[in-house]
Design an enzyme around this catalytic site. Sequence first.
Site, PDB file in Angstrom:
ATOM      1  N   PRO A 191       0.799  -1.208   0.000  1.00  0.00           N
ATOM      2  CA  PRO A 191       0.000   0.000   0.000  1.00  0.00           C
ATOM      3  C   PRO A 191       0.835   1.263   0.000  1.00  0.00           C
ATOM      4  O   PRO A 191       1.770   1.405   0.776  1.00  0.00           O
ATOM      5  CB  PRO A 191      -0.793  -0.100   1.298  1.00  0.00           C
ATOM      6  CG  PRO A 191      -0.078  -1.116   2.119  1.00  0.00           C
ATOM      7  CD  PRO A 191       1.061  -1.647   1.353  1.00  0.00           C
ATOM      8  N   GLU A 192       0.459   2.156  -0.868  1.00  0.00           N
ATOM      9  CA  GLU A 192       0.999   3.505  -0.833  1.00  0.00           C
ATOM     10  C   GLU A 192      -0.102   4.411  -0.261  1.00  0.00           C
ATOM     11  O   GLU A 192      -1.112   3.903   0.223  1.00  0.00           O
ATOM     12  CB  GLU A 192       1.437   3.940  -2.236  1.00  0.00           C
ATOM     13  CG  GLU A 192       2.454   2.964  -2.837  1.00  0.00           C
ATOM     14  CD  GLU A 192       2.935   3.335  -4.227  1.00  0.00           C
ATOM     15  OE1 GLU A 192       3.060   4.533  -4.510  1.00  0.00           O
ATOM     16  OE2 GLU A 192       3.171   2.422  -5.038  1.00  0.00           O
TER      17      GLU A 192
ATOM     18  N   ARG B   8       4.220 -11.219   4.564  1.00  0.00           N
ATOM     19  CA  ARG B   8       5.672 -10.971   4.564  1.00  0.00           C
ATOM     20  C   ARG B   8       6.180 -10.383   5.877  1.00  0.00           C
ATOM     21  O   ARG B   8       7.382 -10.288   6.090  1.00  0.00           O
ATOM     22  CB  ARG B   8       6.046 -10.075   3.383  1.00  0.00           C
ATOM     23  CG  ARG B   8       5.829 -10.793   2.053  1.00  0.00           C
ATOM     24  CD  ARG B   8       6.108  -9.905   0.865  1.00  0.00           C
ATOM     25  NE  ARG B   8       7.533  -9.687   0.672  1.00  0.00           N
ATOM     26  CZ  ARG B   8       8.042  -8.956  -0.328  1.00  0.00           C
ATOM     27  NH1 ARG B   8       7.223  -8.386  -1.206  1.00  0.00           N
ATOM     28  NH2 ARG B   8       9.328  -8.812  -0.448  1.00  0.00           N
TER      29      ARG B   8
ATOM     30  N   HIS C 281      -1.617 -16.196   8.242  1.00  0.00           N
ATOM     31  CA  HIS C 281      -0.873 -14.938   8.382  1.00  0.00           C
ATOM     32  C   HIS C 281      -1.692 -13.844   9.049  1.00  0.00           C
ATOM     33  O   HIS C 281      -1.379 -12.666   8.900  1.00  0.00           O
ATOM     34  CB  HIS C 281      -0.336 -14.449   7.030  1.00  0.00           C
ATOM     35  CG  HIS C 281       0.475 -15.454   6.293  1.00  0.00           C
ATOM     36  ND1 HIS C 281       1.680 -15.936   6.760  1.00  0.00           N
ATOM     37  CD2 HIS C 281       0.248 -16.106   5.137  1.00  0.00           C
ATOM     38  CE1 HIS C 281       2.170 -16.820   5.905  1.00  0.00           C
ATOM     39  NE2 HIS C 281       1.305 -16.957   4.913  1.00  0.00           N
TER      40      HIS C 281
END
Length: 274
Positions: free
Chosen positions: A2-3, A112, A93
Amino acid sequence: MPELPEVETIRKSIEPFLANAIVTAVDVREARLRCPVNSTDFSRWIIGNRIVSVARRSKYLIWQLENDASVIIHLGMSGRLGIFAADAAIETHTHVIFHLDSSIQVRYRDPRRFGLVEVTPPQAFATWFRFTNLGVEPLSAAFNHHYVANLLKKSKKPIKNWIMDAQNVVGVGNIYANEALFKAGIHPIRPANSLKNDEQRRLVESVKSVLTAAIDKGGTTLNDFRNARSEPGFFQLDLAVYQNDGQVCGSCGAIIERIVMSGRSTFYCPSCQR
DNA sequence: AAACGCGCCTGCGGGC
DNA sequence: TGCCCGCAGGCGCGTT
């Protein structure tokens, strides 16, 4: 992942569920994120307290609580924040689960584990160390030609790296740096201090307009981005250069190229961008 | 001192 | 089928 537009999309979609809710419990299922998740901080400052609002600074989401403590969340590359019913199956996750008094759950999921979930104690938010060296918000009036011109002249780094440097302006990552430079007609490897006056102005306007358009489309969903209601964004349909190497530029008909800058894929039109 | 390279992680898709 | 490789939206550290 995400930006700024994706984080802002999550902020807007999650705030209706969080505002006025009380955090009743926090399950830390996996503490090993970018920094270890501290359960004690949740017990001390968050559990039993009411959320007032959800803000954003840079790519950080900030839950502001009534006791003036806050929960700070960064999504890294693969983080997601979603609303779930208490009995919904827990996806792999899923590292942190916030239980709310409304009986729904906010789940933080991040394959991640480059993201961050942390607490700032009461009164600490304004001076929190992660915010002290951040540049201006790109959609604020502070990001203007005067501000940019003054900093650009001091830097020889490539303009693409310059706009991705959060000490200058926050929230612009690899997708939107590429897109903004295309729109401004500026080649990504140009040294920051080589931009002419009109190019500096176009850069400011392009960053603002690309980010605004992406927010309007609910962000870019390349793979796994979803808002808090698990809905995708649609700005990927409007990308002009990002991951379009080998394809025809919609503006001039030249072939879009890919190079690597500082280890990041960089896409540009060799004809439109000089 | 500014600017770059690399590592942190997991998953996916392509090539063989 | 399965393995190996490259690649992925971010960030902070160490080196030069």
